[in-house]
Design an enzyme around this catalytic site. Structure first.
Site, PDB file in Angstrom:
ATOM      1  N   LYS A  72      -3.707  -5.704 -21.380  1.00 49.25           N
ATOM      2  CA  LYS A  72      -4.779  -7.043 -21.955  1.00 49.25           C
ATOM      3  C   LYS A  72      -4.802  -6.889 -23.356  1.00 49.25           C
ATOM      4  O   LYS A  72      -5.461  -5.878 -23.726  1.00 49.25           O
ATOM      5  CB  LYS A  72      -5.858  -7.229 -21.762  1.00 49.25           C
ATOM      6  CG  LYS A  72      -6.350  -9.043 -21.207  1.00 49.25           C
ATOM      7  CD  LYS A  72      -5.537  -9.411 -19.822  1.00 49.25           C
ATOM      8  CE  LYS A  72      -6.329 -10.508 -19.839  1.00 49.25           C
ATOM      9  NZ  LYS A  72      -5.785 -11.581 -18.308  1.00 49.25           N
ATOM     10  N   ASP A 132      -3.598 -16.447 -20.815  1.00 50.90           N
ATOM     11  CA  ASP A 132      -4.634 -16.559 -20.891  1.00 50.90           C
ATOM     12  C   ASP A 132      -6.093 -17.105 -21.289  1.00 50.90           C
ATOM     13  O   ASP A 132      -5.322 -18.444 -21.815  1.00 50.90           O
ATOM     14  CB  ASP A 132      -5.672 -14.539 -21.042  1.00 50.90           C
ATOM     15  CG  ASP A 132      -7.256 -14.807 -20.068  1.00 50.90           C
ATOM     16  OD1 ASP A 132      -6.919 -14.262 -18.689  1.00 50.90           O
ATOM     17  OD2 ASP A 132      -8.176 -14.545 -20.382  1.00 50.90           O
TER      18      ASP A 132
HETATM   19  P1  NDP Z   1      -8.212 -22.163 -19.663  1.00 48.36           P
HETATM   20  O1  NDP Z   1      -8.482 -21.830 -21.490  1.00 48.36           O
HETATM   21  O2  NDP Z   1      -7.255 -22.382 -19.677  1.00 48.36           O
HETATM   22  O3  NDP Z   1      -9.293 -22.220 -19.167  1.00 48.36           O
HETATM   23  C1  NDP Z   1     -11.099 -21.842 -18.979  1.00 48.36           C
HETATM   24  C2  NDP Z   1     -11.562 -22.675 -18.302  1.00 48.36           C
HETATM   25  O4  NDP Z   1     -12.769 -22.152 -18.098  1.00 48.36           O
HETATM   26  C3  NDP Z   1     -11.477 -24.178 -19.473  1.00 48.36           C
HETATM   27  O5  NDP Z   1     -12.140 -24.904 -18.520  1.00 48.36           O
HETATM   28  C4  NDP Z   1     -13.076 -23.167 -19.851  1.00 48.36           C
HETATM   29  O6  NDP Z   1     -13.795 -24.653 -20.419  1.00 48.36           O
HETATM   30  C5  NDP Z   1     -13.560 -22.581 -19.449  1.00 48.36           C
HETATM   31  N1  NDP Z   1     -14.762 -21.581 -19.270  1.00 48.36           N
HETATM   32  C6  NDP Z   1     -14.646 -20.893 -20.185  1.00 48.36           C
HETATM   33  N2  NDP Z   1     -15.936 -19.807 -21.104  1.00 48.36           N
HETATM   34  C7  NDP Z   1     -16.415 -20.124 -19.820  1.00 48.36           C
HETATM   35  C8  NDP Z   1     -17.499 -19.812 -20.061  1.00 48.36           C
HETATM   36  N3  NDP Z   1     -17.903 -18.973 -20.847  1.00 48.36           N
HETATM   37  N4  NDP Z   1     -18.386 -20.827 -19.005  1.00 48.36           N
HETATM   38  C9  NDP Z   1     -18.009 -21.603 -18.080  1.00 48.36           C
HETATM   39  N5  NDP Z   1     -16.865 -22.876 -18.218  1.00 48.36           N
HETATM   40  C10 NDP Z   1     -15.776 -21.677 -19.231  1.00 48.36           C
HETATM   41  O7  NDP Z   1      -7.842 -20.373 -19.433  1.00 48.36           O
HETATM   42  P2  NDP Z   1      -7.287 -20.568 -18.286  1.00 48.36           P
HETATM   43  O8  NDP Z   1      -7.297 -21.148 -16.311  1.00 48.36           O
HETATM   44  O9  NDP Z   1      -5.832 -19.107 -18.659  1.00 48.36           O
HETATM   45  O10 NDP Z   1      -8.064 -19.129 -17.324  1.00 48.36           O
HETATM   46  C11 NDP Z   1      -9.123 -18.893 -15.970  1.00 48.36           C
HETATM   47  C12 NDP Z   1      -9.486 -17.653 -15.675  1.00 48.36           C
HETATM   48  O11 NDP Z   1      -8.171 -17.270 -15.100  1.00 48.36           O
HETATM   49  C13 NDP Z   1     -10.123 -16.026 -16.442  1.00 48.36           C
HETATM   50  O12 NDP Z   1     -10.973 -15.690 -16.162  1.00 48.36           O
HETATM   51  C14 NDP Z   1      -8.521 -15.778 -16.668  1.00 48.36           C
HETATM   52  O13 NDP Z   1      -8.569 -14.807 -16.473  1.00 48.36           O
HETATM   53  C15 NDP Z   1      -7.972 -16.267 -15.440  1.00 48.36           C
HETATM   54  N6  NDP Z   1      -6.429 -16.410 -14.869  1.00 48.36           N
HETATM   55  C16 NDP Z   1      -5.886 -16.790 -16.173  1.00 48.36           C
HETATM   56  C17 NDP Z   1      -4.390 -16.404 -15.337  1.00 48.36           C
HETATM   57  C18 NDP Z   1      -3.579 -17.474 -15.980  1.00 48.36           C
HETATM   58  O14 NDP Z   1      -2.003 -17.234 -15.637  1.00 48.36           O
HETATM   59  N7  NDP Z   1      -3.493 -18.332 -17.259  1.00 48.36           N
HETATM   60  C19 NDP Z   1      -4.075 -15.594 -15.013  1.00 48.36           C
HETATM   61  C20 NDP Z   1      -4.438 -14.615 -13.696  1.00 48.36           C
HETATM   62  C21 NDP Z   1      -6.572 -14.617 -13.818  1.00 48.36           C
HETATM   63  P3  NDP Z   1     -13.002 -25.256 -21.898  1.00 48.36           P
HETATM   64  O15 NDP Z   1     -12.471 -25.787 -22.105  1.00 48.36           O
HETATM   65  O16 NDP Z   1     -14.838 -26.162 -22.436  1.00 48.36           O
HETATM   66  O17 NDP Z   1     -13.756 -24.009 -23.071  1.00 48.36           O
END
Ligand code: NDP
Length: 446
Positions: A127, A167
């Site tokens: 990571k 991510d």
């Molecule tokens: P994105 O950046 O696309 O989206 C993240 C979302 O979560 C956004 O809506 C963001 O809001 C919100 N967010 C971020 N930080 C916080 C916080 N502290 N409190 C509340 N909301 C928050 O990321 P992903 O969708 O790619 O990833 C989301 C999760 O899934 C993570 O835990 C990641 O590790 C996990 N994951 C992702 C994978 C992937 O393929 N992308 C694979 C496996 C796991 P805002 O836009 O306002 O920042």
């Protein structure tokens, strides 16, 4: 934990890294689940199996200087944690978020190692990321940052060595810029990154794979209790890659998704989320999710956590970030009839929230199993890049469904084998641990 080897290993780790809160949390949860395997294998202590699995093979940290649109020099810290290459090249995403530090990346790299083992594809775990905040940055600033980040990272990665992906804060645009810089430094090797735009060697099925995979896993959990998604009320947190695709697939299968959120707002729409509008608001720098209720006056938009909304739901899908759901929030949802939790995010439940879920004995899918669809399709992207033969998106989605079914079966089988009933968190940790240890021991002392 009663096992003395587990206890000692955890105590030593927490004394060595007392400030790495998230990393210690992930290891503690994992150690609790694998206890019956350690009890059966006292020889693991002489082999220092646990000590080897909790120490990353390598962790790199570096300076990332870049110039903002006002001509000012800014400096961030970049990292790559190469956790384990037992089962293959290091594989795991890159996160750009101000919260990024070594503890968070070590927890994510540790989880990734075991998640990747469950996919059955030959991938180790890693990571990386930076404490860079992409929110409010211009396209040019993002590009300059990505170029500077890769100017250091390129020497540590490669298609057969370490293959990063996206991510939080890193998606197709950032991967394109990162690959552009890598290509200038090392030549065209598309297999060095996954989640690329399709024209650069990516696959259309990669962006939706984590969210879709989550719903495929959930379908299996529901089927196990004789139910399906149609008509179920679903709460989802986040509005990013994982959340939006989980929402789309759940809606396609007839679920009634009533929430989405971002870091500032939670939307509750009792008529069902208008996903296209949320995506439009999310991607428009002049708008925010609070504008949702202008088009849908029946919806409530609150500046609070989605998990504090006092609503009734059958299923919760936390898809935003680590430790987003605490024990009080879980208890409230359970009291209102919540029946299933499946994690799209990595470790979205606090340790205390996990205990509450365990006691409630509801079907609960841990992220390392239920969100493995993204990395699984990244593995397929690596295959198509190595073979120089693009795969059709529907072919990839078919493989994704098969892989999620296989992951579900492994979790179920391992849990039943160790007398845990249908405890998917227990099964996921045991099944993945068994695979990584089997590989580790055959490599000798490494
Ligand atoms: P994105 O950046 O696309 O989206 C993240 C979302 O979560 C956004 O809506 C963001 O809001 C919100 N967010 C971020 N930080 C916080 C916080 N502290 N409190 C509340 N909301 C928050 O990321 P992903 O969708 O790619 O990833 C989301 C999760 O899934 C993570 O835990 C990641 O590790 C996990 N994951 C992702 C994978 C992937 O393929 N992308 C694979 C496996 C796991 P805002 O836009 O306002 O920042």
């Amino acid at each position: 934990m009663k096992n003395t080897y587990l206890n000692k290993s955890y105590r030593d780790l927490s004394q060595k890294y007392p400030h790495e809160r998230e990393f210690l949390q992930a290891v503690h949860l994992f150690f609790n689940e694998i206890e019956p395997v350690i009890d059966l294998h006292p020889e693991y202590q002489d082999q220092a199996v646990l000590e080897r699995l909790v120490e990353p093979e390598r962790a790199i940290s570096f300076r990332v200087p870049w110039v903002n649109d006002q001509g000012k020099v800014k400096v961030n810290t970049g990292y790559r944690v190469q956790f384990s290459s037992v089962l293959g090249p290091y594989k795991g995403g890159i996160r750009f978020d101000p919260s990024v530090n070594l503890s968070i990346l070590k927890f994510l790299g540790f989880e990734q190692t075991f998640k990747n083992a469950l996919t059955g594809l030959p991938m180790g775990g890693g990571k990386g990321g930076a404490d860079f905040d992409p929110r409010g940055k211009s396209d040019q600033e993002i590009m300059r940052f990505c170029q500077s980040f890769m100017t250091e990272l390129y020497r540590h990665i490669g298609p057969d060595l370490d293959v990063p992906a996206g991510d939080i804060g890193v998606a197709g645009r950032e991967i394109g810029y990162l690959y552009g810089q890598y290509k200038r430094l090392q030549g065209p090797k598309p297999g060095v990154l996954t989640g690329k735009p399709v024209i650069l060697g990516g696959n259309e099925s990669r962006p939706p794979a984590t969210g879709y995979g989550l719903i495929y896993f959930l379908k299996q959990m529901l089927a196990e209790t004789g139910q399906d998604l149609a008509g179920k009320t679903v709460m989802i947190s986040g509005a990013g890659n994982v959340a939006s695709h989980a929402c789309r697939k759940a809606q396609e299968l007839g679920a009634h998704v009533v929430t989405l959120s971002d870091i500032d707002y939670a939307i509750y729409d009792p008529k069902g989320i208008d996903l296209e509008l949320v995506i439009q608001l999310r991607d428009d720098p002049q708008a925010n999710l609070a504008d949702y209720s202008k088009r849908h006056p029946q919806a409530q938009v609150r500046a609070q956590s989605v998990w504090d909304l006092a609503i009734e739901a059958d299923i919760a899908l936390p898809c935003a970030t680590q430790n987003e759901m605490n024990h009080k929030q879980v208890k409230r949802l359970l009291n209102k009839g919540l029946g299933f939790i499946a994690e799209g995010a990595n470790m979205p439940l606090t340790a205390e929230a996990c205990r509450v879920v365990k006691e409630a004995e509801i079907p609960y899918a841990p992220g390392k199993a239920s969100n493995a669809g993204g990395v699984a399709v990244s593995g397929l992207e690596m295959c198509q890049n190595a073979a120089r033969l693009p795969m059709k998106p529907d072919q990839v989605d078919q493989r994704l469904q098969e892989i999620m079914t296989h992951i579900f079966s492994q979790c179920k089988e391992a849990s039943l084998r160790y007398g845990g009933g249908l405890n998917y968190a227990f099964g996921a940790d045991i099944a993945s641990f068994e695979k990584v240890v089997e590989g580790l021991l055959q490599l000798g002392v490494v």
